[in-house]
Enzyme design. Structure first.
Site, mmCIF file in Angstrom:
data_model
loop_
_atom_site.group_PDB
_atom_site.id
_atom_site.type_symbol
_atom_site.label_atom_id
_atom_site.label_comp_id
_atom_site.label_asym_id
_atom_site.label_seq_id
_atom_site.Cartn_x
_atom_site.Cartn_y
_atom_site.Cartn_z
ATOM 1 N N THR A 85 0.803 -1.225 0.000
ATOM 2 C CA THR A 85 0.000 0.000 0.000
ATOM 3 C C THR A 85 0.840 1.282 0.000
ATOM 4 O O THR A 85 1.932 1.318 0.587
ATOM 5 C CB THR A 85 -0.911 0.022 1.247
ATOM 6 N N GLU A 87 0.214 3.626 1.795
ATOM 7 C CA GLU A 87 0.300 4.032 3.201
ATOM 8 C C GLU A 87 1.723 3.795 3.735
ATOM 9 O O GLU A 87 2.136 4.444 4.692
ATOM 10 C CB GLU A 87 -0.752 3.239 3.999
ATOM 11 N N TYR A 146 -1.178 0.304 10.969
ATOM 12 C CA TYR A 146 -1.514 -0.386 9.708
ATOM 13 C C TYR A 146 -0.353 -0.286 8.718
ATOM 14 O O TYR A 146 0.084 -1.290 8.134
ATOM 15 C CB TYR A 146 -2.785 0.230 9.116
HETATM 16 P P1 NAP Z 1 -11.425 -4.667 2.794
HETATM 17 O O1 NAP Z 1 -12.624 -4.344 1.982
HETATM 18 O O2 NAP Z 1 -11.304 -4.142 4.180
HETATM 19 O O3 NAP Z 1 -11.292 -6.271 2.837
HETATM 20 C C1 NAP Z 1 -10.437 -6.908 3.740
HETATM 21 C C2 NAP Z 1 -10.651 -8.405 3.646
HETATM 22 O O4 NAP Z 1 -9.779 -9.079 4.581
HETATM 23 C C3 NAP Z 1 -12.083 -8.874 3.981
HETATM 24 O O5 NAP Z 1 -12.451 -9.871 3.078
HETATM 25 C C4 NAP Z 1 -11.904 -9.457 5.372
HETATM 26 O O6 NAP Z 1 -12.856 -10.453 5.690
HETATM 27 C C5 NAP Z 1 -10.540 -10.085 5.224
HETATM 28 N N1 NAP Z 1 -9.956 -10.486 6.509
HETATM 29 C C6 NAP Z 1 -9.756 -9.694 7.595
HETATM 30 N N2 NAP Z 1 -9.216 -10.438 8.584
HETATM 31 C C7 NAP Z 1 -9.077 -11.700 8.114
HETATM 32 C C8 NAP Z 1 -8.596 -12.920 8.662
HETATM 33 N N3 NAP Z 1 -8.106 -12.969 9.904
HETATM 34 N N4 NAP Z 1 -8.587 -14.026 7.887
HETATM 35 C C9 NAP Z 1 -9.061 -13.981 6.630
HETATM 36 N N5 NAP Z 1 -9.554 -12.862 6.055
HETATM 37 C C10 NAP Z 1 -9.558 -11.737 6.794
HETATM 38 O O7 NAP Z 1 -10.099 -4.203 2.018
HETATM 39 P P2 NAP Z 1 -9.903 -3.832 0.459
HETATM 40 O O8 NAP Z 1 -10.129 -2.391 0.276
HETATM 41 O O9 NAP Z 1 -10.611 -4.827 -0.375
HETATM 42 O O10 NAP Z 1 -8.325 -4.043 0.319
HETATM 43 C C11 NAP Z 1 -7.782 -5.314 -0.033
HETATM 44 C C12 NAP Z 1 -6.337 -5.371 0.414
HETATM 45 O O11 NAP Z 1 -5.596 -4.343 -0.242
HETATM 46 C C13 NAP Z 1 -6.132 -5.141 1.903
HETATM 47 O O12 NAP Z 1 -5.026 -5.911 2.300
HETATM 48 C C14 NAP Z 1 -5.776 -3.663 2.001
HETATM 49 O O13 NAP Z 1 -5.027 -3.418 3.153
HETATM 50 C C15 NAP Z 1 -4.974 -3.499 0.729
HETATM 51 N N6 NAP Z 1 -4.989 -2.166 0.129
HETATM 52 C C16 NAP Z 1 -6.174 -1.532 -0.107
HETATM 53 C C17 NAP Z 1 -6.180 -0.303 -0.721
HETATM 54 C C18 NAP Z 1 -7.464 0.422 -1.009
HETATM 55 O O14 NAP Z 1 -7.411 1.639 -1.256
HETATM 56 N N7 NAP Z 1 -8.605 -0.259 -1.029
HETATM 57 C C19 NAP Z 1 -4.959 0.297 -1.104
HETATM 58 C C20 NAP Z 1 -3.782 -0.396 -0.879
HETATM 59 C C21 NAP Z 1 -3.799 -1.637 -0.273
HETATM 60 P P3 NAP Z 1 -14.256 -10.091 6.427
HETATM 61 O O15 NAP Z 1 -15.181 -9.708 5.309
HETATM 62 O O16 NAP Z 1 -14.595 -11.372 7.083
HETATM 63 O O17 NAP Z 1 -13.987 -8.953 7.369
HETATM 64 N N1 GDD Z 2 -12.098 7.427 6.876
HETATM 65 C C1 GDD Z 2 -12.179 8.758 7.049
HETATM 66 N N2 GDD Z 2 -13.286 9.282 7.666
HETATM 67 N N3 GDD Z 2 -11.177 9.530 6.590
HETATM 68 C C2 GDD Z 2 -11.296 10.862 6.752
HETATM 69 C C3 GDD Z 2 -12.400 11.455 7.352
HETATM 70 C C4 GDD Z 2 -13.433 10.623 7.853
HETATM 71 O O1 GDD Z 2 -14.421 11.072 8.421
HETATM 72 N N4 GDD Z 2 -12.217 12.797 7.348
HETATM 73 C C5 GDD Z 2 -11.054 13.026 6.753
HETATM 74 N N5 GDD Z 2 -10.480 11.858 6.391
HETATM 75 C C6 GDD Z 2 -9.163 11.699 5.745
HETATM 76 C C7 GDD Z 2 -8.227 10.738 6.477
HETATM 77 O O2 GDD Z 2 -7.671 11.370 7.624
HETATM 78 C C8 GDD Z 2 -7.228 10.449 5.371
HETATM 79 O O3 GDD Z 2 -6.275 11.490 5.298
HETATM 80 C C9 GDD Z 2 -8.098 10.474 4.109
HETATM 81 O O4 GDD Z 2 -9.336 11.109 4.476
HETATM 82 C C10 GDD Z 2 -8.393 9.098 3.510
HETATM 83 O O5 GDD Z 2 -8.877 8.263 4.547
HETATM 84 P P1 GDD Z 2 -9.446 6.788 4.230
HETATM 85 O O6 GDD Z 2 -10.490 6.858 3.178
HETATM 86 O O7 GDD Z 2 -9.809 6.184 5.538
HETATM 87 O O8 GDD Z 2 -8.212 6.048 3.541
HETATM 88 P P2 GDD Z 2 -6.669 5.937 3.943
HETATM 89 O O9 GDD Z 2 -5.896 6.740 2.934
HETATM 90 O O10 GDD Z 2 -6.441 6.214 5.371
HETATM 91 O O11 GDD Z 2 -6.389 4.378 3.721
HETATM 92 C C11 GDD Z 2 -6.883 3.698 2.581
HETATM 93 O O12 GDD Z 2 -5.937 3.739 1.550
HETATM 94 C C12 GDD Z 2 -4.703 3.065 1.821
HETATM 95 C C13 GDD Z 2 -3.802 3.267 0.588
HETATM 96 O O13 GDD Z 2 -3.178 4.509 0.663
HETATM 97 C C14 GDD Z 2 -7.204 2.258 2.994
HETATM 98 O O14 GDD Z 2 -7.875 1.608 1.941
HETATM 99 C C15 GDD Z 2 -5.942 1.479 3.299
HETATM 100 O O15 GDD Z 2 -6.281 0.102 3.517
HETATM 101 C C16 GDD Z 2 -5.010 1.601 2.097
HETATM 102 O O16 GDD Z 2 -3.815 0.885 2.315
#
Ligand code: NAP
Ligand code: GDD
Length: 325
Positions: free
Chosen positions: A125, A127, A149
Site C-alpha cells: 500500500t 500508506e 496499519y
Molecule cells: P477490505 O474491503 O477491508 O477487505 C479486507 C478483507 O480481509 C475482507 O475480506 C476481510 O474479511 C478479510 N480479513 C480480515 N481479517 C481476516 C482474517 N483474519 N482471515 C481472513 N480474512 C480476513 O479491504 P480492500 O479495500 O478490499 O483491500 C484489499 C487489500 O488491499 C487489503 O489488504 C488492504 O489493506 C490493501 N490495500 C487496499 C487499498 C485500497 O485503497 N482499497 C490500497 C492499498 C492496499 P471479512 O469480510 O470477514 O472482514
Molecule cells: N475514513 C475517514 N473518515 N477519513 C477521513 C475522514 C473521515 O471522516 N475525514 C477526513 N479523512 C481523511 C483521512 O484522515 C485520510 O487522510 C483520508 O481522508 C483518507 O482516509 P481513508 O479513506 O480512511 O483512507 P486511507 O488513505 O487512510 O487508507 C486507505 O488507503 C490506503 C492506501 O493509501 C485504505 O484503503 C488502506 O487500507 C489503504 O492501504
C-alpha cells in the site's frame, strides 16, 4: 483451467478480483473466516456469489492455510486479507499487526511448505510511504509509515521481498494507492461522503462529520486496480509495482465533486469533528505508475469524477430500495 485462491475475497478488492478472474476463465477459490453472520454482500452485488468456492480458513491460522493449499492446489494466491482501516489500527494495533503483518507471513510460509512454485501476490500500500520522502512516489521511494496499519503492511511487504530473494519464489507486491468503488466499506472517506451526500439529498440526514479534509489522496477505481494484480502474476518475473493514477485531490475537493453531482453545496453540510483527526496523518499521496504502464501495459482508466458519480448513483439507488423495504 487455472485455479486462484483469494484471501479477503469478501472485501472490496477480493470481490472485484474474483469477478475479473472468473471472466478470464479461472476456477476461483476464496478463504472465508468464521463469522456469526454471513458476509457475502459484495460477491452478491457483483452476481458472483454462486460462481466462487468459499473455503473455511483464517490467515491467522497457519494449519487452515496449509490444508487449503494441499487440498485445492491453486497456481496463484492473492493475499488481500487485512485489517485495512487505518483509523482502527490505532485502536487495535496488535490485532492489526497479527492479521496484516503475520497473516501475510503465514500465507508465505504455507506456500513455501506446500509448494513454493505457487505464485503469490501481496497487497502492499501507498500508506507505507506515509511521511513522504519524494513529491511523487515510485517503487524506489523510501518508506516512512505513519500508522500501525502502515507499519504492519511494511513488514508484510519486506517478507514478500525476502521470500522471493531467499527461496526464489514468484512473490510480488503491488504498491496500490487508494482505490474505491460502490462496494467500498462505509468507513472509508469516499464512500462515507457519497453515502451521506445521497442520504442528505433524500432528506434523511442534514450533516456530514469529517476529520481532516485538507489531506490529499491519489484515488482510482478498484475495478481497474485488480487487473494490475492479475497482470503482475502473469509478468515474466516477480517484481513490485506502484499502481496509481498520478493525480492527487484533497478530501475537500472530492466532497465538492460528490455534492455538486447532487446539485448541493458541500459547505452547507460538512462539519469538522476534531475527534476524527488521526494521531499521525499521511498528508499527501501521489503515485507514479510508469513502471506498471511500461512493463504490464496497465493504466488507470476511470477518472475520480466518473467514479464518484458511479458511487453516488449506486448509493442513491440502494438507499431508495431500503426505504421501499
Ligand atoms: P477490505 O474491503 O477491508 O477487505 C479486507 C478483507 O480481509 C475482507 O475480506 C476481510 O474479511 C478479510 N480479513 C480480515 N481479517 C481476516 C482474517 N483474519 N482471515 C481472513 N480474512 C480476513 O479491504 P480492500 O479495500 O478490499 O483491500 C484489499 C487489500 O488491499 C487489503 O489488504 C488492504 O489493506 C490493501 N490495500 C487496499 C487499498 C485500497 O485503497 N482499497 C490500497 C492499498 C492496499 P471479512 O469480510 O470477514 O472482514
Ligand atoms: N475514513 C475517514 N473518515 N477519513 C477521513 C475522514 C473521515 O471522516 N475525514 C477526513 N479523512 C481523511 C483521512 O484522515 C485520510 O487522510 C483520508 O481522508 C483518507 O482516509 P481513508 O479513506 O480512511 O483512507 P486511507 O488513505 O487512510 O487508507 C486507505 O488507503 C490506503 C492506501 O493509501 C485504505 O484503503 C488502506 O487500507 C489503504 O492501504
Amino acid at each position: 483451467m487455472k485455479t486462484a485462491l483469494i484471501s479477503g475475497i469478501t472485501g472490496q478488492d477480493g470481490a472485484y478480483l474474483a469477478e475479473y478472474l472468473l471472466s478470464k476463465g479461472y476456477n476461483v477459490l476464496g478463504i472465508i473466516r468464521r463469522l456469526s453472520t454471513q458476509n457475502i454482500e459484495r460477491l452478491s452485488y457483483l452476481n458472483i456469489a454462486d460462481k466462487v468456492k468459499l473455503l473455511d480458513g483464517d490467515i491467522l491460522d497457519l494449519s487452515s492455510l496449509i490444508r487449503i493449499l494441499k487440498d485445492y492446489k491453486p497456481g496463484e494466491v492473492y493475499n488481500l486479507a487485512a485489517q485495512s482501516f487505518v483509523g482502527t489500527s490505532w485502536q487495535q494495533p496488535i490485532l492489526t499487526s497479527n492479521v496484516t503483518a503475520i497473516g501475510a507471513l503465514n500465507l508465505l510460509e504455507a506456500i513455501r511448505l506446500v509448494d513454493p512454485s505457487i505464485k503469490f501476490y501481496q497487497a502492499s500500500t501507498s500508506e507505507m510511504f506515509g511521511k513522504i520522502k519524494e513529491t511523487v512516489q515510485s517503487e524506489t521511494t523510501p518508506f516512512h509509515p505513519r500508522s500501525p496499519y502502515g507499519v504492519s503492511k511494511l513488514y508484510a511487504h519486506w517478507m514478500t521481498v525476502n521470500y522471493r530473494e531467499s527461496y526464489n519464489m514468484f512473490a510480488c507486491a503491488g504498491i496500490l494507492f487508494n482505490h474505491e468503488s460502490p462496494i467500498r466499506g462505509l468507513e472509508f472517506v469516499t464512500r462515507k461522503v457519497t453515502y451521506t451526500a445521497a442520504r442528505i439529498k433524500l432528506g434523511l440526514q442534514d450533516k456530514l462529520s469529517l476529520g481532516n479534509i485538507d489531506t490529499k489522496r491519489d484515488w482510482g477505481h478498484a475495478r481497474d486496480y485488480v487487473k494490475a494484480m492479475y497482470l503482475m502474476l502473469q509478468h515474466d518475473k516477480p517484481e513490485d509495482f506502484v499502481i496509481a493514477t498520478g493525480r492527487t485531490t484533497s478530501v475537500r475537493d472530492m466532497c465538492e465533486i460528490a455534492f455538486d453531482y447532487l446539485g448541493l453545496n458541500y459547505e452547507d453540510y460538512v462539519v469538522i469533528d476534531k475527534e476524527l483527526f488521526r494521531p499521525a496523518e499521511v498528508e499527501i499521496l501521489i503515485g507514479n505508475p510508469s513502471k506498471a504502464e511500461k512493463y504490464l501495459g496497465w493504466k488507470s482508466r476511470t477518472t475520480l469524477e466518473e467514479m464518484i458519480k458511479e458511487m453516488v448513483e449506486a448509493d442513491l439507488k440502494r438507499i431508495k430500495e431500503e426505504i421501499k423495504g
